[in-house]
Write a protein that holds these residues in place. Structure first.
Motif, PDB file in Angstrom:
ATOM      1  N   ILE A   1       0.843  -1.212   0.000  1.00  0.00           N
ATOM      2  CA  ILE A   1       0.000   0.000   0.000  1.00  0.00           C
ATOM      3  C   ILE A   1       0.868   1.248   0.000  1.00  0.00           C
ATOM      4  O   ILE A   1       0.617   2.203  -0.754  1.00  0.00           O
ATOM      5  CB  ILE A   1      -0.945  -0.017   1.212  1.00  0.00           C
ATOM      6  CG1 ILE A   1      -1.986  -1.136   1.055  1.00  0.00           C
ATOM      7  CG2 ILE A   1      -1.650   1.327   1.369  1.00  0.00           C
ATOM      8  CD1 ILE A   1      -2.796  -1.407   2.312  1.00  0.00           C
ATOM      9  N   HIS A   2       1.896   1.275   0.843  1.00  0.00           N
ATOM     10  CA  HIS A   2       2.827   2.421   0.855  1.00  0.00           C
ATOM     11  C   HIS A   2       3.430   2.624  -0.528  1.00  0.00           C
ATOM     12  O   HIS A   2       3.557   3.762  -1.007  1.00  0.00           O
ATOM     13  CB  HIS A   2       3.946   2.186   1.866  1.00  0.00           C
ATOM     14  CG  HIS A   2       3.658   2.722   3.229  1.00  0.00           C
ATOM     15  ND1 HIS A   2       3.494   4.055   3.504  1.00  0.00           N
ATOM     16  CD2 HIS A   2       3.502   2.078   4.405  1.00  0.00           C
ATOM     17  CE1 HIS A   2       3.264   4.220   4.786  1.00  0.00           C
ATOM     18  NE2 HIS A   2       3.254   3.046   5.360  1.00  0.00           N
ATOM     19  N   SER A   3       3.831   1.533  -1.169  1.00  0.00           N
ATOM     20  CA  SER A   3       4.436   1.626  -2.494  1.00  0.00           C
ATOM     21  C   SER A   3       3.446   2.210  -3.495  1.00  0.00           C
ATOM     22  O   SER A   3       3.783   3.096  -4.284  1.00  0.00           O
ATOM     23  CB  SER A   3       4.897   0.243  -2.959  1.00  0.00           C
ATOM     24  OG  SER A   3       5.851  -0.303  -2.085  1.00  0.00           O
ATOM     25  N   ALA A   4       2.220   1.697  -3.480  1.00  0.00           N
ATOM     26  CA  ALA A   4       1.206   2.177  -4.419  1.00  0.00           C
ATOM     27  C   ALA A   4       0.893   3.649  -4.194  1.00  0.00           C
ATOM     28  O   ALA A   4       0.711   4.414  -5.146  1.00  0.00           O
ATOM     29  CB  ALA A   4      -0.064   1.338  -4.284  1.00  0.00           C
ATOM     30  N   LEU A   5       0.833   4.066  -2.928  1.00  0.00           N
ATOM     31  CA  LEU A   5       0.568   5.473  -2.628  1.00  0.00           C
ATOM     32  C   LEU A   5       1.694   6.384  -3.124  1.00  0.00           C
ATOM     33  O   LEU A   5       1.474   7.569  -3.383  1.00  0.00           O
ATOM     34  CB  LEU A   5       0.371   5.663  -1.117  1.00  0.00           C
ATOM     35  CG  LEU A   5      -0.922   5.075  -0.538  1.00  0.00           C
ATOM     36  CD1 LEU A   5      -0.909   5.164   0.991  1.00  0.00           C
ATOM     37  CD2 LEU A   5      -2.147   5.812  -1.098  1.00  0.00           C
ATOM     38  N   ALA A   6       2.900   5.806  -3.256  1.00  0.00           N
ATOM     39  CA  ALA A   6       4.044   6.569  -3.773  1.00  0.00           C
ATOM     40  C   ALA A   6       4.143   6.497  -5.290  1.00  0.00           C
ATOM     41  O   ALA A   6       5.106   6.984  -5.881  1.00  0.00           O
ATOM     42  CB  ALA A   6       5.342   6.047  -3.146  1.00  0.00           C
ATOM     43  N   GLY A   7       3.153   5.863  -5.934  1.00  0.00           N
ATOM     44  CA  GLY A   7       3.152   5.796  -7.389  1.00  0.00           C
ATOM     45  C   GLY A   7       3.974   4.671  -7.962  1.00  0.00           C
ATOM     46  O   GLY A   7       4.304   4.680  -9.154  1.00  0.00           O
ATOM     47  N   LEU A   8       4.291   3.664  -7.137  1.00  0.00           N
ATOM     48  CA  LEU A   8       5.107   2.543  -7.583  1.00  0.00           C
ATOM     49  C   LEU A   8       4.237   1.325  -7.873  1.00  0.00           C
ATOM     50  O   LEU A   8       3.165   1.161  -7.281  1.00  0.00           O
ATOM     51  CB  LEU A   8       6.139   2.187  -6.516  1.00  0.00           C
ATOM     52  CG  LEU A   8       7.071   3.323  -6.085  1.00  0.00           C
ATOM     53  CD1 LEU A   8       7.887   2.891  -4.881  1.00  0.00           C
ATOM     54  CD2 LEU A   8       7.978   3.753  -7.231  1.00  0.00           C
ATOM     55  N   GLU A   9       4.708   0.474  -8.776  1.00  0.00           N
ATOM     56  CA  GLU A   9       4.004  -0.766  -9.047  1.00  0.00           C
ATOM     57  C   GLU A   9       4.428  -1.810  -8.023  1.00  0.00           C
ATOM     58  O   GLU A   9       5.611  -2.106  -7.866  1.00  0.00           O
ATOM     59  CB  GLU A   9       4.319  -1.284 -10.452  1.00  0.00           C
ATOM     60  CG  GLU A   9       3.566  -2.577 -10.780  1.00  0.00           C
ATOM     61  CD  GLU A   9       3.977  -3.199 -12.097  1.00  0.00           C
ATOM     62  OE1 GLU A   9       3.344  -4.198 -12.492  1.00  0.00           O
ATOM     63  OE2 GLU A   9       4.936  -2.700 -12.736  1.00  0.00           O
TER      64      GLU A   9
END
Length: 305
Positions: A18-26
């Protein structure tokens, strides 16, 4: 190429995704079990953990916790949390909320297990997938940690946990910790008409044998269940266990692999901060694009050894 591959779809792994996705990462999570996943857990999320969940956009329903109470015979000591309270919540409900949030952000969750890990200066490969980084969140007995030679001997003083739920109306909005000569019992209200009781001890024996060492607790369970309707005071779930709890690691970063949650090492469940600490290790790394695109040796500046 995938930005972040996550081994393990428990709370720590889903939080990392979730943290990754919120940072725009796949982010892609590899997990063999079907959601929601249950496990032995005290199920009391401390205030810092509740705040960490809120940062993720996750606010699951549960029972508010006002503080901690310690009970040893006639002796009692308690303290209320300062500011917002904690949360008593079934492990399955917490997992369901994190799982739905991850899917809503576009995180891909694929069935499978992460076994052998191969990595170079630029990428890491595992479970047939290639990514810039691998986050190992595969739990207390992490196979990724062991496979990379990051595990240390746990030592002679091993403790184990057992948990069961009871159909009783919670009699307090505190987490109660009851003491005996061989361990502790943690009582957490997790829902209306449902209380979780987790036992921690160095002695390996059956759950009911452990519970006999806590006569005041068993009396409270009987009293709370009396007159509350058919089935009240009875076991609502089977016994689940975990352990040994102490897990030591050489370091939490190995090339392009990062250990988080229980995989990053575990001391004891005494404080009840397992979920909160798991979220904190992820927030410490600050899952943002600049650190992820730095050389692995510079990750220690963000995440620590």
């Amino acid at each position: 190429m995938i930005d972040v591959l996550v081994a393990g779809g428990g709370p720590a792994g889903l939080a990392a995704a979730i943290h990754s996705a919120l940072a725009g990462l796949e982010a892609v999570v590899v997990e063999p079990r079907t959601a929601p996943v249950d496990k032995a857990c005290g199920e009391g999320v401390m205030p810092s953990g509740v705040a960490g969940l809120r940062v993720l956009g996750v606010e699951p329903a549960g029972r508010e916790l006002r503080g901690i109470r310690y009970v040893a015979g006639a002796a009692r000591a308690e303290a209320s949390f300062h500011g917002p309270g904690g949360l008593g919540i079934r492990r399955t409900e917490l997992h369901r909320a994190l799982h739905e949030r991850a899917l809503g952000l576009g995180v891909r969750i694929v069935p499978g297990r992460v076994g052998e890990v191969r990595q170079s200066a630029d990428f890491v490969s595992a479970a047939g997938l290639t990514a810039r980084w691998l986050i190992a969140a595969d739990g207390l007995h992490s196979t990724v940690r062991r496979g990379l030679g990051l595990e240390l001997p746990g030592g002679a003083h091993r403790r184990y946990g057992l948990r069961r739920h009871y159909r009783v109306e919670p009699w307090t909005d505190f987490v109660e910790v009851h003491w005996s000569g061989v361990g502790e019992a943690y009582v957490t209200p997790v829902a209306d008409g449902l209380v979780g009781v987790a036992v921690l001890s160095r002695v390996r024996r059956g759950y009911d044998e452990h519970l006999h060492d806590f006569p005041d607790l068993t009396a409270s369970l009987r009293a709370a269940g009396s007159g509350a309707g058919a089935g009240a005071g009875t076991e609502a779930t089977g016994v689940r266990g975990a352990g040994p709890l102490l897990q030591r690691v050489r370091r939490r970063v190995a090339g392009r692999v990062l250990l988080v949650g229980d995989a990053a090492g575990y001391v004891d469940a005494l404080t009840g901060e397992g979920i909160a600490l798991g979220l904190r290790t992820i927030q410490q790394f600050r899952m943002q694009s600049p650190p992820l695109h730095q050389p692995p040796d510079q990750l220690l500046n963000h995440y620590g050894p």
